[in-house]
Write an enzyme that holds these catalytic residues in place. Structure first.
Site, PDB file in Angstrom:
ATOM      1  N   GLU A 220       0.894  -1.170   0.000  1.00 50.92           N
ATOM      2  CA  GLU A 220       0.000   0.000   0.000  1.00 50.92           C
ATOM      3  C   GLU A 220       0.919   1.203   0.000  1.00 50.92           C
ATOM      4  O   GLU A 220       1.649   1.437   0.958  1.00 50.92           O
ATOM      5  CB  GLU A 220      -0.913  -0.051   1.233  1.00 50.92           C
ATOM      6  CG  GLU A 220      -2.037   0.976   1.192  1.00 50.92           C
ATOM      7  CD  GLU A 220      -1.657   2.238   1.926  1.00 50.92           C
ATOM      8  OE1 GLU A 220      -1.221   3.201   1.246  1.00 50.92           O
ATOM      9  OE2 GLU A 220      -1.784   2.265   3.150  1.00 50.92           O
ATOM     10  N   CYS A 257      -2.507   8.202   4.763  1.00 51.04           N
ATOM     11  CA  CYS A 257      -2.439   7.775   3.360  1.00 51.04           C
ATOM     12  C   CYS A 257      -3.745   8.051   2.638  1.00 51.04           C
ATOM     13  O   CYS A 257      -3.783   8.060   1.400  1.00 51.04           O
ATOM     14  CB  CYS A 257      -2.085   6.297   3.259  1.00 51.04           C
ATOM     15  SG  CYS A 257      -3.129   5.202   4.218  1.00 51.04           S
TER      16      CYS A 257
END
Length: 460
Positions: A220, A257
């Site tokens: 990720e 994020c």
């Protein structure tokens, strides 16, 4: 790389390899009990863990206490999942022996801890929880941004493993920058879970793919997380949307994020002015560490660009950083999307004004893969909305309607991932119980009599 670092990685990986078969054969009940014990130990030591985390990351005790609960909650969610799994996929095709489809653990998993979630995406976070639930030993690469917290958390996990009577190699912790590459390339490692930067993740992904036996790398890598505001929504509630955007992109000093980094609106100047007003009294917020602060400052140059205006110039103070806001038009953005459309980790955002809603799908396509896309609209009948949502669906792992992406629920329905560069495996998620699927694979037994399927084969 120092010999000590290499020796430490090798020892942890070999111990994980030695433990793999026995742990794979452990019952679902035993693995569930381990996860619950880890959660109980973390909850019992929460005050000390939060104090350590706050000292090392500056994220605030209130937020960190909530993150401990999220972390222990997801451990218990995986325990409940595997304890409740039942049945295998059985089929008897005409003229063919009976087929039984099971799943088996991949083997030892390397987990890379993240800096911005020192509990939920770190030593005992979602990657570790899902790998242990799947029956895989774990070797965690601790993050240098919170080393003491990593060691204390790892001690709790290791003690839970010992108390369960499992081999010590079921869980290990390694540290040091050079250990990352060694870990990914070690022959004992069967898969990798990574949360971090695009540059670091891509380098490790390439190493995983270049091995003599390439292994899955579930990375990720962050995202710019665009927000699209329709003309109808802007006309109805521009100040409300602007205030929401201001709060979302500065939450946690913009170090999520899922931070929304770009917003597309029909009247860019009015919207940017409203966002700036909402941020007028913002206090300086500390960043996670000096390295991240330096990287954040170094990226400011991308907005020193013809056609980009500074709406709010942030500053760096002893107490931290204040927000930055920039504005441009869609034409300028499209001409330099590689620079202006790149993630900037920190409290910074770009407002892009547009005249023609029909051009927004092209902007979404130019940005590429993202963890999230958010749409602010009045109804499904807003002009151009259908084409925009269709393109955003192709580019994102999660779409948000009239809300903000910075909250991520630990839920079976959650997708935290997306097309590259948001992640390296768009068909998976790193949040929610579906994350377990990354660390086990299907095996079909054809015509096997009862009692001959190995214990490591679990429900599909």
């Amino acid at each position: 790389m120092s010999a000590a670092t290499l020796d430490g990685v090798d020892a942890a990986c070999l111990a994980a390899a030695d433990a793999a078969a026995g742990y794979a054969d452990a019952s679902a009940e035993a693995r569930a009990a381990l996860l619950i014990d880890i959660a109980d130990r973390l909850d019992g030591d929460s005050a000390a863990l939060v104090a350590l985390a706050d000292a090392e990351t500056h994220l605030g005790a209130g937020r960190l206490a909530g993150e401990v609960l999220r972390t222990t909650g997801q451990l218990r969610a995986f325990a409940e999942l595997i304890a409740g799994e039942s049945g295998v996929v059985v089929d008897q095709p005409s003229g063919f022996p009976e087929l039984r489809r099971y799943v088996v653990p991949l083997g030892p998993v390397a987990v890379f801890a993240a800096s911005n979630f020192p509990f939920a995406f770190s030593v005992a976070g979602g990657d570790t929880a899902s790998a242990l639930a799947a029956g895989c030993p774990v070797v965690v690469k601790g993050h240098p941004g919170h080393p003491e917290l990593s060691r204390r958390t790892a001690a709790h996990v290791a003690e839970a493993v010992r108390a369960a009577g499992l081999p010590a190699g079921v869980f290990g912790l390694v540290e040091g920058f050079d250990s990352g590459a060694a870990l990914v390339q070690h022959a004992a490692i069967a898969a990798v879970g990574f949360t971090g930067s695009l540059a670091g993740g891509r380098a490790l992904f390439d190493l995983a793919a270049a091995r003599p036996d390439p292994i899955p790398f579930y990375g990720e890598l962050g995202s710019v997380n665009p927000v699209y505001v329709t003309r109808e929504a802007a006309a109805a509630r521009l100040p409300e949307i602007a205030a929401g955007f201001a709060g979302s992109f500065t939450l946690g000093a913009g170090q999520f994020c899922t931070k929304p980094g770009i917003v597309f609106v029909p009247d860019g100047e009015a919207f940017a002015s409203a966002v700036a007003d909402a941020l007028a009294d913002s206090d300086a917020a500390p960043m996670l560490n000096e390295r991240i602060l330096s990287g954040y400052q170094g990226l400011s140059a991308r907005f020193d660009h013809p056609g980009v205006r500074t709406v709010l110039e942030g500053s760096v103070r002893s107490a931290g950083v204040t927000p930055s806001l920039y504005g441009t038009d869609l034409e300028t953005f499209e001409r330099d999307v590689d620079s202006l459309g790149e993630e900037r980790f920190g409290p910074s955002a770009l407002v892009v004004g547009y005249d023609d809603v029909r051009r927004l799908p092209g902007a979404a396509r130019a940005i590429g893969g993202t963890l999230t896309s958010s749409v602010h609209a009045e109804s499904g009948a807003d002009e151009g909305l259908g084409a925009l949502i269709a393109e955003a669906t192709r580019q994102s792992g999660r779409l948000v309607w009239n809300g903000w992406p910075t909250g991520v629920a630990v839920s079976p329905a959650m997708t935290h991932g997306g097309p590259y560069p948001a992640s390296t495996a768009a068909g998976t998620t790193s949040v929610g119980t579906a994350a377990i699927g990354r660390f086990r694979r299907p095996v079909t037994f054809q015509g096997f009599p009862p009692g001959t399927v190995p214990p490591s084969a679990g429900p599909a």
